[in-house]
Design a protein around this motif. Structure first.
Motif, short mmCIF file in Angstrom:
data_model
loop_
_atom_site.label_atom_id
_atom_site.label_comp_id
_atom_site.label_asym_id
_atom_site.label_seq_id
_atom_site.Cartn_x
_atom_site.Cartn_y
_atom_site.Cartn_z
N GLY A 1 9.45 1.29 4.90
CA GLY A 1 9.55 1.18 3.45
C GLY A 1 8.38 1.85 2.74
N PHE A 2 7.16 1.58 3.22
CA PHE A 2 5.98 2.18 2.57
C PHE A 2 5.93 3.68 2.81
N ASP A 3 6.31 4.10 4.01
CA ASP A 3 6.29 5.53 4.31
C ASP A 3 7.27 6.28 3.40
N ARG A 4 8.47 5.76 3.29
CA ARG A 4 9.48 6.48 2.49
C ARG A 4 9.18 6.40 1.00
N ALA A 5 8.39 5.41 0.61
CA ALA A 5 8.00 5.32 -0.81
C ALA A 5 6.77 6.19 -1.11
N GLY A 6 6.29 6.96 -0.12
CA GLY A 6 5.26 7.94 -0.40
C GLY A 6 3.85 7.61 0.09
N ASP B 1 -1.66 -6.51 -13.93
CA ASP B 1 -0.85 -6.65 -15.16
C ASP B 1 0.28 -5.64 -15.20
N ARG B 2 0.05 -4.46 -14.63
CA ARG B 2 1.08 -3.41 -14.65
C ARG B 2 2.21 -3.69 -13.66
N PHE B 3 1.90 -4.50 -12.64
CA PHE B 3 2.89 -4.70 -11.56
C PHE B 3 4.12 -5.43 -12.08
N GLU B 4 5.28 -4.90 -11.71
CA GLU B 4 6.53 -5.60 -11.99
C GLU B 4 7.27 -5.80 -10.69
N ARG B 5 7.68 -7.05 -10.42
CA ARG B 5 8.38 -7.29 -9.16
C ARG B 5 9.66 -6.47 -9.16
N ALA C 1 11.43 -1.15 -1.85
CA ALA C 1 11.42 -1.56 -3.27
C ALA C 1 10.05 -2.12 -3.64
N VAL C 2 9.47 -2.94 -2.76
CA VAL C 2 8.15 -3.51 -3.04
C VAL C 2 7.11 -2.39 -3.07
N ALA C 3 7.19 -1.48 -2.10
CA ALA C 3 6.22 -0.39 -2.01
C ALA C 3 6.27 0.47 -3.28
N ALA C 4 7.49 0.74 -3.78
CA ALA C 4 7.62 1.57 -4.98
C ALA C 4 7.00 0.86 -6.18
N SER C 5 7.20 -0.46 -6.27
CA SER C 5 6.61 -1.21 -7.39
C SER C 5 5.09 -1.22 -7.30
N VAL C 6 4.56 -1.34 -6.08
CA VAL C 6 3.10 -1.34 -5.90
C VAL C 6 2.55 0.02 -6.31
N ALA C 7 3.24 1.09 -5.88
CA ALA C 7 2.77 2.45 -6.22
C ALA C 7 2.73 2.63 -7.73
N GLU C 8 3.73 2.09 -8.40
CA GLU C 8 3.76 2.21 -9.87
C GLU C 8 2.58 1.47 -10.50
N ALA C 9 2.32 0.26 -9.97
CA ALA C 9 1.20 -0.51 -10.52
C ALA C 9 -0.12 0.21 -10.30
#
Ligand SMILES: C[S@@+](CC[C@H](N)C(=O)[O-])C[C@H]1O[C@@H](n2cnc3c(N)ncnc32)[C@H](O)[C@@H]1O
Length: 404
Positions: free
Chosen positions: A95-100, A251-255, A384-392
């Protein structure tokens, strides 16, 4: 690292299993004989099938419709580095690898984890066996080198399927992930576990071992996710704790929000496939999500069954799928027809139902493959979690262009 933990890890090795943290239950002679009789009868039936003496006609070999990779389009590398603890067969890692994210290293005490991860990604640096024992690592060596730390510590201390002894269970490794975060100081840590850890029973444990332990250093979100909400054809609820060093990142993180829906309550979302559709089985007018897949390393003995309760067996029955005696591959499953004629699952089928691409190199023996699969995080949920973390952490989703 407390020396007692190293001793415990070694103790498990002595118990004669390749899963050092696996703790089989002591069985009475009567229970052991019953298990033995079942194993002998099923081995005899399997031998007959292999010799072509099967009374029932073979199943045609289906072609799966479901491809989990379509749920995880590969994102461009985002410049963030990740360290993986308790990597297993790599559910979180995929998941983390494919999210970049780019993995700096992966750690697991199981040699089997190294076999799978090395075969899948020869470029990944994997520490396994004694070298992968997280209780032995000084994580300060990674300070300044990693942006995120992720891991799903063993779930047996918190699982409804076990004794739920929490910190009294020597397999409790949650404090080890927290120690790693405090030593390595990544920008974010992600801790995954069974939903049992989110129940009232463990509320004071969670407060003390996670929230109080990182107070002043990390701001922590916690939330439950359901794998079927991310397109995985299985009911599998898991809790995530996501901690950020920086309050603005927190604060930026969204589940992550659901991307799919099984019951079609949200008709704007694409439907999650049921088991029969995902595996390419002919329609019988009824389909369902797989009940939570159990690990081949849970229960009193190693097992080739993925059934975790009488209720779940009923659900498998309703869709005419046989979840016991999982076969090594689809050809073997087709040749060894279940007594009731239901479709017998293979390792590849179980991988798909867990959201792994079927090319992921998880190999027999079956109980080990099921041990790894049933212990893993469904990769699309991890993605999905990895993508949200990357955004945050500052990656805009639109700039995380998919490359596949
Ligand atoms: C729940 S599984 C994690 C699965 C993984 N997150 C995935 O998605 O595939 C827990 C893992 O912790 C590993 N483990 C247990 N004790 C360990 C230790 N002392 N050091 C390193 N790994 C350990 C087990 O071998 C097992 O693979």
């Amino acid at each position: 690292m407390p020396p007692s933990m190293a001793l415990k890890a070694k103790m498990y090795v002595k118990r004669g299993t390749s899963a050092p943290w696996y703790k089989g239950r002591d069985l009475t002679d009567e229970q052991r004989n019953k298990f033995r009789a079942t194993t002998i009868a099923s081995q005899a039936a399997k031998a007959k099938a292999v010799n072509g003496e099967c009374v029932l006609p073979k199943h045609p070999i289906p072609v799966a419709t479901f491809n989990p990779l379509t749920l995880m389009p590969e994102m461009a590398k985002n410049g963030f580095s990740a360290l993986s603890m308790f990597s297993g067969c790599g559910g979180l890692d995929i998941g983390f690898d494919r999210a970049g994210f780019k993995h700096v290293a992966s750690y697991d005490i199981l040699p089997e984890a190294e076999e799978v991860l090395n075969a899948a990604h020869p470029d990944w640096k994997v520490f396994a066996g004694d070298n992968g024992d997280v209780t032995q690592v000084n994580w300060k060596q990674y300070r300044g080198e990693i942006d995120v730390l992720h891991g799903g510590p063993p779930c047996q201390p918190f699982s409804h399927a076990g004794h739920q002894n929490g910190s009294d269970d020597e397999r409790d490794m949650v404090p080890e992930l927290i120690r790693a975060a405090l030593e390595a100081k990544p920008r974010a840590f992600i801790l995954e576990n069974v939903s049992g850890l989110a129940t009232k029973k463990f509320a004071s444990y969670v407060k003390k071992v996670i929230f109080d332990a990182v107070e002043g250093q990390y701001h922590v979100h916690s939330f439950l996710l359901e794998a079927a909400d991310f397109g995985v054809p299985q009911r599998r609820k898991r809790v995530f704790f996501v901690g950020f060093r920086n309050k603005a990142d927190f604060d930026r993180f969204e589940r992550p929000l659901p991307t799919h829906s099984w019951d079609r309550n949200d008709t704007n979302l694409p439907a999650t496939m049921g088991v029969r559709e995902a595996l390419g089985l002919p329609s019988i007018g009824v389909d369902a999500l797989a009940p939570t897949i159990r690990s081949g390393w849970t229960g009193p003995r190693h097992t080739t069954s993925i059934v975790n309760s009488a209720t779940s067996m009923k659900q498998w029955d309703e869709i005419a799928v046989w979840p016991n005696g999982v076969a090594a591959d689809r050809e073997a499953a087709a040749a060894f027809v279940a007594k009731n004629g239901h479709f017998r699952l293979s390792i590849q089928d179980c991988m798909l139902l867990q959201g792994f691409p079927e090319s992921w190199p998880i190999q027999r023996p079956v109980y080990k493959a099921l041990g790894l699969i049933g212990n893993s995080v469904a990769p699309p949920m991890a993605y999905a979690v990895a993508a949200s973390v990357a955004e945050a952490l500052g990656i805009k989703r639109s700039s995380a262009q998919a490359t596949a």
